[in-house]
Write a protein that holds these residues in place. Structure first.
Motif, PDB file in Angstrom:
ATOM      1  N   ASP A 236       0.783  -1.136  -0.082  1.00  0.00           N
ATOM      2  CA  ASP A 236      -0.151   0.100  -0.069  1.00  0.00           C
ATOM      3  C   ASP A 236       0.826   1.438   0.103  1.00  0.00           C
ATOM      4  N   ASN A 237       1.952   1.179   0.909  1.00  0.00           N
ATOM      5  CA  ASN A 237       2.771   2.411   1.012  1.00  0.00           C
ATOM      6  C   ASN A 237       3.654   2.570  -0.442  1.00  0.00           C
ATOM      7  N   GLN A 238       4.092   1.407  -1.102  1.00  0.00           N
ATOM      8  CA  GLN A 238       4.895   1.548  -2.414  1.00  0.00           C
ATOM      9  C   GLN A 238       3.746   2.091  -3.434  1.00  0.00           C
ATOM     10  N   ALA A 239       2.736   1.680  -3.071  1.00  0.00           N
ATOM     11  CA  ALA A 239       1.477   2.224  -4.253  1.00  0.00           C
ATOM     12  C   ALA A 239       1.259   3.812  -3.941  1.00  0.00           C
ATOM     13  N   LYS A 240       1.465   4.206  -2.805  1.00  0.00           N
ATOM     14  CA  LYS A 240       1.321   5.700  -2.325  1.00  0.00           C
ATOM     15  C   LYS A 240       2.238   6.485  -2.971  1.00  0.00           C
ATOM     16  N   ALA A 241       3.328   5.782  -2.740  1.00  0.00           N
ATOM     17  CA  ALA A 241       4.675   6.488  -3.330  1.00  0.00           C
ATOM     18  C   ALA A 241       4.673   6.592  -4.897  1.00  0.00           C
ATOM     19  N   ALA A 242       4.194   5.690  -5.556  1.00  0.00           N
ATOM     20  CA  ALA A 242       4.118   5.648  -7.025  1.00  0.00           C
ATOM     21  C   ALA A 242       3.032   6.707  -7.237  1.00  0.00           C
ATOM     22  N   SER A 243       1.928   6.661  -6.681  1.00  0.00           N
ATOM     23  CA  SER A 243       0.909   7.621  -6.798  1.00  0.00           C
ATOM     24  C   SER A 243       1.241   8.951  -6.807  1.00  0.00           C
ATOM     25  N   ILE A 244       2.305   9.578  -5.793  1.00  0.00           N
ATOM     26  CA  ILE A 244       2.917  10.622  -5.647  1.00  0.00           C
ATOM     27  C   ILE A 244       3.820  11.109  -6.643  1.00  0.00           C
ATOM     28  N   ARG A 245       4.633  10.070  -7.248  1.00  0.00           N
ATOM     29  CA  ARG A 245       5.448  10.273  -8.202  1.00  0.00           C
ATOM     30  C   ARG A 245       4.789  10.645  -9.407  1.00  0.00           C
ATOM     31  N   ALA A 246       3.537  10.092  -9.809  1.00  0.00           N
ATOM     32  CA  ALA A 246       2.450  10.467 -11.061  1.00  0.00           C
ATOM     33  C   ALA A 246       2.234  11.848 -10.863  1.00  0.00           C
ATOM     34  N   GLU A 247       1.746  12.218  -9.571  1.00  0.00           N
ATOM     35  CA  GLU A 247       1.367  13.746  -9.222  1.00  0.00           C
ATOM     36  C   GLU A 247       2.558  14.560  -9.585  1.00  0.00           C
ATOM     37  N   GLN A 248       3.668  14.312  -9.174  1.00  0.00           N
ATOM     38  CA  GLN A 248       5.106  15.028  -9.442  1.00  0.00           C
ATOM     39  C   GLN A 248       5.290  15.268 -11.002  1.00  0.00           C
ATOM     40  N   ALA A 249       4.954  14.197 -11.634  1.00  0.00           N
ATOM     41  CA  ALA A 249       4.951  14.447 -13.048  1.00  0.00           C
ATOM     42  C   ALA A 249       4.353  15.410 -13.651  1.00  0.00           C
ATOM     43  N   GLU A 250       3.023  15.342 -13.116  1.00  0.00           N
ATOM     44  CA  GLU A 250       1.768  16.323 -13.671  1.00  0.00           C
ATOM     45  C   GLU A 250       2.471  17.829 -13.146  1.00  0.00           C
ATOM     46  N   ILE A 251       2.888  17.938 -12.081  1.00  0.00           N
ATOM     47  CA  ILE A 251       3.348  19.353 -11.652  1.00  0.00           C
ATOM     48  C   ILE A 251       4.493  19.700 -12.171  1.00  0.00           C
ATOM     49  N   MET A 252       5.286  18.656 -12.629  1.00  0.00           N
ATOM     50  CA  MET A 252       6.611  19.106 -13.627  1.00  0.00           C
ATOM     51  C   MET A 252       6.217  19.701 -14.839  1.00  0.00           C
TER      52      MET A 252
ATOM     53  N   ALA B 198       6.223  13.643   0.683  1.00  0.00           N
ATOM     54  CA  ALA B 198       5.386  12.602   0.982  1.00  0.00           C
ATOM     55  C   ALA B 198       5.692  11.435   0.395  1.00  0.00           C
ATOM     56  N   ALA B 199       6.506  11.317  -0.567  1.00  0.00           N
ATOM     57  CA  ALA B 199       6.673  10.189  -1.347  1.00  0.00           C
ATOM     58  C   ALA B 199       7.946   9.531  -0.471  1.00  0.00           C
ATOM     59  N   GLN B 200       8.875  10.274  -0.096  1.00  0.00           N
ATOM     60  CA  GLN B 200       9.932   9.631   0.555  1.00  0.00           C
ATOM     61  C   GLN B 200       9.248   8.928   1.962  1.00  0.00           C
ATOM     62  N   ASN B 201       8.367   9.799   2.457  1.00  0.00           N
ATOM     63  CA  ASN B 201       7.529   8.962   3.759  1.00  0.00           C
ATOM     64  C   ASN B 201       6.981   7.831   3.402  1.00  0.00           C
ATOM     65  N   ALA B 202       6.357   7.709   2.216  1.00  0.00           N
ATOM     66  CA  ALA B 202       5.628   6.550   1.955  1.00  0.00           C
ATOM     67  C   ALA B 202       6.607   5.389   1.811  1.00  0.00           C
ATOM     68  N   GLU B 203       7.832   5.632   1.150  1.00  0.00           N
ATOM     69  CA  GLU B 203       8.922   4.734   0.848  1.00  0.00           C
ATOM     70  C   GLU B 203       9.405   4.255   2.211  1.00  0.00           C
ATOM     71  N   LEU B 204       9.701   5.222   3.248  1.00  0.00           N
ATOM     72  CA  LEU B 204       9.924   4.644   4.414  1.00  0.00           C
ATOM     73  C   LEU B 204       9.259   3.886   5.081  1.00  0.00           C
ATOM     74  N   ALA B 205       7.930   4.259   4.889  1.00  0.00           N
ATOM     75  CA  ALA B 205       6.856   3.221   5.686  1.00  0.00           C
ATOM     76  C   ALA B 205       6.709   1.945   4.963  1.00  0.00           C
ATOM     77  N   ALA B 206       7.146   2.026   3.775  1.00  0.00           N
ATOM     78  CA  ALA B 206       7.361   0.498   3.028  1.00  0.00           C
ATOM     79  C   ALA B 206       8.456   0.085   3.680  1.00  0.00           C
ATOM     80  N   ALA B 207       9.471   0.616   3.836  1.00  0.00           N
ATOM     81  CA  ALA B 207      10.700   0.040   4.278  1.00  0.00           C
ATOM     82  C   ALA B 207      10.461  -0.681   5.835  1.00  0.00           C
ATOM     83  N   VAL B 208       9.669   0.046   6.450  1.00  0.00           N
ATOM     84  CA  VAL B 208       9.498  -0.437   7.787  1.00  0.00           C
ATOM     85  C   VAL B 208       8.888  -1.763   7.688  1.00  0.00           C
ATOM     86  N   ALA B 209       7.792  -1.721   6.881  1.00  0.00           N
ATOM     87  CA  ALA B 209       6.894  -2.859   6.843  1.00  0.00           C
ATOM     88  C   ALA B 209       7.607  -4.109   6.372  1.00  0.00           C
ATOM     89  N   ASN B 210       8.644  -3.741   5.334  1.00  0.00           N
ATOM     90  CA  ASN B 210       9.397  -4.695   4.649  1.00  0.00           C
ATOM     91  C   ASN B 210      10.126  -5.645   5.891  1.00  0.00           C
TER      92      ASN B 210
END
Length: 484
Positions: A163-179, A315-327
């Protein structure tokens, strides 16, 4: 005393509390209520009754149809913007890939299998050979079967790793739009800047050509006076030097004119000849006839793409941190393989041909030499770095706006003073002509007054160009939606 036994589900529920992901909250910034240079002429807070800023399509206040058309075409034709759009699609596709791991994976399969059993097979060799105590083969050595079925696999994401990996990927998609929004702002401002520079070079070249014509007349007059014996060679040399210096400016202005024209062609994705055809007609340097709404310093957090990207990076780094904790906790899997299997195809879909396999499994990496812990430390460090980068970006944005506000105010004052000086030179030329007609001064004095007038005209164009560029830079620093 016997220790109580915990089921796998109970252990999972206990560990869920330990694996809770760090909650993400948007950073708060202690910003001033207004900009320090807010009192600059030509700017205001810019909020309407709904509390929204009102600087959409601000470039239309230059009142230049050619500029408006160039911007519209650039936003539709620019190759970098098309590349940015493709990157958005890539980021969205990657997000869907990661999201797909949340649901079961289902594979369908069917086929025909044929195999032979060797008489020397250590397990089934005796059953297919006639050399056994019974004197006859128990099963055929040649076997075949038809089969059809599906395989279902699903990881139970109890600790939120997927779920957190998906959150990070979703945020990366948001970043692409903002870019892409940020790139639109960058390209649009670049189009405006180069167009202004192009028109400024055109106008300055026209002034230089007028000055060359006047200085050519001055030289002819000085040479005539020298031939009559009333002038000196020094006057002739000075006149020639002034003429040559003015002529030397023209190639530089032509170089600037061509460079900005080529840059516009690149920005619009057009050929140089097509852009030359667009800009063939000479047009004066447009002047900005509007007021710049600055808003509040806090508005920059939502309006500037670079700040939005920096915040989303946190936000993306926070989600990736959460995924690393869950791993670091167990992974639970459910698998199933229902299907049908028969020797003959006609019997394949009979009820007696059904077969199935189901299992539940767990995988828990209890020792990896500290790799999992190091990954958590790595993600924590990345999150802290992104937080610091965000704060630095906010400080830089505020400083940029303050600098441009101050520069815009000073450029307006400079332009006003230069305009006043130009008006005085115009007056001086008029008086010089009147005195010449009355026979009180010679024509050289008139030509010198005209030379000063041309020089001040050039400085006045440069001052207007500087102010216009400040307008572009300030609107860019304030951010906002630049889409046509």
């Amino acid at each position: 005393m016997k220790m109580p036994k915990l089921s796998a589900l109970a252990v999972a529920l206990i560990l869920t509390g330990c694996a809770s992901a760090p909650d993400y909250k948007q950073p708060s910034n202690a910003l001033t209520e207004t900009f320090l240079n807010q009192s600059v002429e030509g700017v205001h807070s810019g909020h309407n009754l709904e509390g929204q800023l009102t600087n959409a399509h601000w470039w239309s206040q230059f009142d230049d149809p050619m500029l408006n058309q160039l911007i519209e075409d650039a936003q539709n034709q620019s190759i970098p913007l098309k590349v940015a759009s493709e990157r958005i699609k890539s980021a969205q596709a990657f997000n869907r890939i990661v999201e797909s791991f949340k649901v079961p994976t289902v594979n369908l399969g069917a086929g025909y299998t044929s195999y032979g059993i060797s008489d020397n097979d250590p397990l089934l060799g005796a059953a297919v050979s006639s050399n056994n105590p019974l004197g006859t083969a128990l099963i055929d050595s040649d076997q075949s079967a038809f089969h059809a079925g599906m395989t279902i696999a699903w990881e139970l994401d109890l600790f939120g790793r997927i779920d957190n990996q998906a959150k990070a990927a979703s945020i990366r998609a948001e970043q692409a739009e903002i870019m892409r929004q940020g790139l639109t702002t960058l390209i649009t401002s670049d189009v405006i800047h180069n167009y202004l520079q192009y028109r400024g070079a055109q106008e300055r070249k026209a002034i230089a050509l007028d000055l060359v014509n006047d200085q050519q007349q001055t030289l002819e007059l000085v040479e005539k006076v020298h031939r009559s014996g009333y002038g000196s060679q020094l006057d002739v040399a000075r006149a020639k030097a002034m003429l040559a210096a003015t002529k030397a400016v023209i190639p530089q202005l032509e170089t600037a004119e061509n460079a900005h024209q080529q840059r516009l062609a690149i920005l619009l994705g057009e050929s140089p000849s097509a852009m030359q055809s667009r800009l063939n007609a000479i047009s004066p340097l447009p002047a900005f006839n509007g007021v710049i709404p600055t808003g509040l310093p806090s508005d920059l957090l939502q309006r500037r793409p670079d700040l939005q990207i920096a915040e989303r990076e946190m936000a993306a780094q926070n989600a990736e941190l959460a995924a690393a904790v869950a791993n670091q906790y167990p992974k639970f899997y459910l698998t199933g393989s229902p299907g049908v299997l028969a020797n003959d195809f006609d019997d394949l879909f009979n009820s007696n041909s059904s077969t199935w396999l189901a299992s539940i499994g767990v995988s828990w990496n209890i020792f990896d030499g500290g790799r999992t812990d190091a990954m958590i430390k790595l993600q924590e460090s990345r999150f802290e770095a992104s937080a610091l980068s965000y704060q630095h970006a906010v400080n830089s944005a505020i400083g940029e706006v303050e600098t441009l506000l101050n520069g815009y105010g000073n450029s307006q004052q400079y332009q006003a003073l230069i305009s006043e000086a130009k008006s005085e030179t115009d007056t001086a030329v008029g008086k010089a002509i009147s005195l010449y007609r009355a026979g009180l001064i010679d024509y050289l004095t008139v030509l010198d007054a005209q030379r000063q007038q041309h020089a001040m005209r050039d400085r006045e164009v440069a001052a207007r160009l500087q102010t216009a560029n400040m307008v572009v830079g300030l609107n860019k620093a304030l951010g906002g939606d630049w889409e046509m």
